[in-house]
Motif scaffolding. Structure first.
Motif, PDB file in Angstrom:
ATOM      1  N   GLN A   1       0.044  -4.422   4.085  1.00  0.00           N
ATOM      2  CA  GLN A   1       0.910  -2.983   4.301  1.00  0.00           C
ATOM      3  C   GLN A   1       1.850  -3.071   5.447  1.00  0.00           C
ATOM      4  O   GLN A   1       1.632  -3.778   6.445  1.00  0.00           O
ATOM      5  CB  GLN A   1      -0.239  -2.035   4.735  1.00  0.00           C
ATOM      6  CG  GLN A   1      -1.427  -1.536   3.954  1.00  0.00           C
ATOM      7  CD  GLN A   1      -0.810  -1.127   2.323  1.00  0.00           C
ATOM      8  OE1 GLN A   1       0.209  -0.417   2.483  1.00  0.00           O
ATOM      9  NE2 GLN A   1      -1.379  -1.429   1.503  1.00  0.00           N
TER      10      GLN A   1
ATOM     11  N   ASN B   1      -6.824   4.285  -0.301  1.00  0.00           N
ATOM     12  CA  ASN B   1      -6.346   3.011   0.248  1.00  0.00           C
ATOM     13  C   ASN B   1      -7.393   1.983  -0.679  1.00  0.00           C
ATOM     14  O   ASN B   1      -8.108   1.982  -0.809  1.00  0.00           O
ATOM     15  CB  ASN B   1      -6.546   2.741   1.707  1.00  0.00           C
ATOM     16  CG  ASN B   1      -5.867   1.552   2.155  1.00  0.00           C
ATOM     17  OD1 ASN B   1      -5.304   0.636   1.420  1.00  0.00           O
ATOM     18  ND2 ASN B   1      -5.658   1.732   3.564  1.00  0.00           N
TER      19      ASN B   1
ATOM     20  N   LEU C   1      -4.004   9.837  -6.799  1.00  0.00           N
ATOM     21  CA  LEU C   1      -3.616   8.631  -5.702  1.00  0.00           C
ATOM     22  C   LEU C   1      -2.180   8.925  -5.623  1.00  0.00           C
ATOM     23  O   LEU C   1      -1.353   9.698  -6.351  1.00  0.00           O
ATOM     24  CB  LEU C   1      -3.744   7.360  -6.142  1.00  0.00           C
ATOM     25  CG  LEU C   1      -3.336   6.794  -7.554  1.00  0.00           C
ATOM     26  CD1 LEU C   1      -1.845   6.446  -7.463  1.00  0.00           C
ATOM     27  CD2 LEU C   1      -4.190   5.713  -8.263  1.00  0.00           C
ATOM     28  N   GLU C   2      -1.578   8.315  -4.375  1.00  0.00           N
ATOM     29  CA  GLU C   2      -0.262   8.088  -4.253  1.00  0.00           C
ATOM     30  C   GLU C   2       0.093   6.555  -3.990  1.00  0.00           C
ATOM     31  O   GLU C   2      -0.734   5.727  -3.531  1.00  0.00           O
ATOM     32  CB  GLU C   2       0.088   8.702  -2.671  1.00  0.00           C
ATOM     33  CG  GLU C   2       0.087  10.197  -2.701  1.00  0.00           C
ATOM     34  CD  GLU C   2      -1.286  10.791  -2.236  1.00  0.00           C
ATOM     35  OE1 GLU C   2      -2.178   9.948  -1.771  1.00  0.00           O
ATOM     36  OE2 GLU C   2      -1.446  11.969  -2.287  1.00  0.00           O
ATOM     37  N   VAL C   3       1.254   6.153  -4.535  1.00  0.00           N
ATOM     38  CA  VAL C   3       1.489   4.898  -4.426  1.00  0.00           C
ATOM     39  C   VAL C   3       2.973   4.694  -4.149  1.00  0.00           C
ATOM     40  O   VAL C   3       3.941   5.442  -4.513  1.00  0.00           O
ATOM     41  CB  VAL C   3       1.090   4.096  -5.601  1.00  0.00           C
ATOM     42  CG1 VAL C   3       2.063   4.780  -6.832  1.00  0.00           C
ATOM     43  CG2 VAL C   3       1.615   2.576  -5.637  1.00  0.00           C
ATOM     44  N   ARG C   4       3.387   3.777  -3.214  1.00  0.00           N
ATOM     45  CA  ARG C   4       4.712   3.749  -2.860  1.00  0.00           C
ATOM     46  C   ARG C   4       5.724   3.541  -3.885  1.00  0.00           C
ATOM     47  O   ARG C   4       5.062   2.585  -4.794  1.00  0.00           O
ATOM     48  CB  ARG C   4       4.961   2.425  -1.862  1.00  0.00           C
ATOM     49  CG  ARG C   4       4.208   2.536  -0.637  1.00  0.00           C
ATOM     50  CD  ARG C   4       4.554   1.496   0.297  1.00  0.00           C
ATOM     51  NE  ARG C   4       4.028   1.383   1.584  1.00  0.00           N
ATOM     52  CZ  ARG C   4       4.382   2.094   2.831  1.00  0.00           C
ATOM     53  NH1 ARG C   4       5.706   2.566   2.551  1.00  0.00           N
ATOM     54  NH2 ARG C   4       3.707   2.160   3.772  1.00  0.00           N
TER      55      ARG C   4
ATOM     56  N   ASN D   1       6.264  -0.123  -4.984  1.00  0.00           N
ATOM     57  CA  ASN D   1       5.143  -0.931  -5.350  1.00  0.00           C
ATOM     58  C   ASN D   1       4.826  -1.024  -6.786  1.00  0.00           C
ATOM     59  O   ASN D   1       4.023  -0.616  -7.324  1.00  0.00           O
ATOM     60  CB  ASN D   1       3.847  -0.503  -4.633  1.00  0.00           C
ATOM     61  CG  ASN D   1       2.639  -1.588  -4.783  1.00  0.00           C
ATOM     62  OD1 ASN D   1       2.659  -2.427  -5.435  1.00  0.00           O
ATOM     63  ND2 ASN D   1       1.743  -1.456  -3.532  1.00  0.00           N
TER      64      ASN D   1
ATOM     65  N   ALA E   1       1.317  -2.406  -8.227  1.00  0.00           N
ATOM     66  CA  ALA E   1       0.375  -1.196  -8.054  1.00  0.00           C
ATOM     67  C   ALA E   1       0.609  -0.296  -9.289  1.00  0.00           C
ATOM     68  O   ALA E   1      -0.350   0.085  -9.874  1.00  0.00           O
ATOM     69  CB  ALA E   1       0.127  -0.732  -6.661  1.00  0.00           C
ATOM     70  N   ARG E   2       1.909   0.311  -9.542  1.00  0.00           N
ATOM     71  CA  ARG E   2       1.827   1.087 -10.433  1.00  0.00           C
ATOM     72  C   ARG E   2       1.729   0.764 -11.799  1.00  0.00           C
ATOM     73  O   ARG E   2       1.041   1.613 -12.567  1.00  0.00           O
ATOM     74  CB  ARG E   2       3.700   1.607 -10.398  1.00  0.00           C
ATOM     75  CG  ARG E   2       3.828   2.452  -9.020  1.00  0.00           C
ATOM     76  CD  ARG E   2       5.140   2.537  -8.652  1.00  0.00           C
ATOM     77  NE  ARG E   2       5.772   3.512  -9.866  1.00  0.00           N
ATOM     78  CZ  ARG E   2       7.227   3.957 -10.008  1.00  0.00           C
ATOM     79  NH1 ARG E   2       7.972   3.071  -8.876  1.00  0.00           N
ATOM     80  NH2 ARG E   2       7.433   4.633 -11.004  1.00  0.00           N
TER      81      ARG E   2
ATOM     82  N   TYR F   1      -2.288   0.789 -12.058  1.00  0.00           N
ATOM     83  CA  TYR F   1      -2.800   2.241 -12.447  1.00  0.00           C
ATOM     84  C   TYR F   1      -2.463   2.434 -13.625  1.00  0.00           C
ATOM     85  O   TYR F   1      -3.199   3.215 -14.480  1.00  0.00           O
ATOM     86  CB  TYR F   1      -2.039   3.085 -11.145  1.00  0.00           C
ATOM     87  CG  TYR F   1      -2.514   2.627  -9.823  1.00  0.00           C
ATOM     88  CD1 TYR F   1      -3.653   2.254  -9.455  1.00  0.00           C
ATOM     89  CD2 TYR F   1      -1.589   2.805  -8.711  1.00  0.00           C
ATOM     90  CE1 TYR F   1      -4.221   2.033  -8.249  1.00  0.00           C
ATOM     91  CE2 TYR F   1      -1.786   2.385  -7.504  1.00  0.00           C
ATOM     92  CZ  TYR F   1      -3.108   2.028  -7.279  1.00  0.00           C
ATOM     93  OH  TYR F   1      -3.419   1.918  -5.988  1.00  0.00           O
TER      94      TYR F   1
ATOM     95  N   ALA G   1       6.706   8.646  -2.347  1.00  0.00           N
ATOM     96  CA  ALA G   1       5.523   8.217  -2.954  1.00  0.00           C
ATOM     97  C   ALA G   1       5.192   8.792  -4.438  1.00  0.00           C
ATOM     98  O   ALA G   1       5.899   9.846  -4.777  1.00  0.00           O
ATOM     99  CB  ALA G   1       4.116   8.739  -2.246  1.00  0.00           C
TER     100      ALA G   1
END
Length: 154
Positions: A29, A74, A108-111, A114, A117-118, A121, A145
């Motif tokens: 992170q 997280n 959720l929130e994701v940068r 990123n 990760a997206r 998901y 986000a």
């Protein structure tokens, strides 16, 4: 404790896991949680889990729930253990667990930056719900986000 794959298990996080969890957080992170933040999660009775094999911690997840909603706060996998399906397997297990508890949604929130990760998901069925401008701190500013959710009950 739940078996994932390749000998890894998803189990409840304990105090003695915190050094490894904080090391993974620091390595993954740009603005990591501190050990105290993880302790606050314990004190708030959040669902704190680790991905472990033979006593070694490869990753973790922290979730909170209110009524029938779950918030993935997280999740991280140690850099040396990434791209092996551990986050995918852990999330699949968590989703199944919360479905059995009759929870309605996971949020959720994701940068925005990123992409890995997206994509993870999205493969798990999470849908895009919107964005929060300047939500995440970065080393030199702020980042948006992306908000996502997954319906657990069909």
């Amino acid at each position: 404790m739940t078996a994932l794959h390749a000998g890894f298990q998803l189990r409840t996080m304990g105090d003695n896991d915190l050094p490894a969890v904080v090391a993974i957080e620091d390595a993954t992170q740009p603005t990591p949680w501190t050990e105290q933040v993880f302790r606050d999660c314990f004190n708030s009775h959040y669902d704190c889990r680790v991905i472990a094999r033979d006593g070694d911690i490869a990753g973790f997840a922290v979730l909170s729930s209110v009524l029938d909603e779950v918030h993935l706060l997280n999740i991280a996998v140690a850099p040396a253990m990434q791209r092996r399906g551990l986050a995918w397997a852990a999330l699949r297990e968590l989703i199944a667990d919360y479905q059995q508890r009759s929870m309605g949604y996971i949020y959720l929130e994701v940068r925005a930056s990123n992409q890995g990760a997206r994509q993870l998901y999205e493969r798990l069925g999470f849908q895009l719900n919107g964005e929060r401008k300047n939500y995440y701190r970065t080393v030199d500013g702020r980042e948006d986000a992306i908000l996502m959710s997954l319906a657990l009950q069909h």
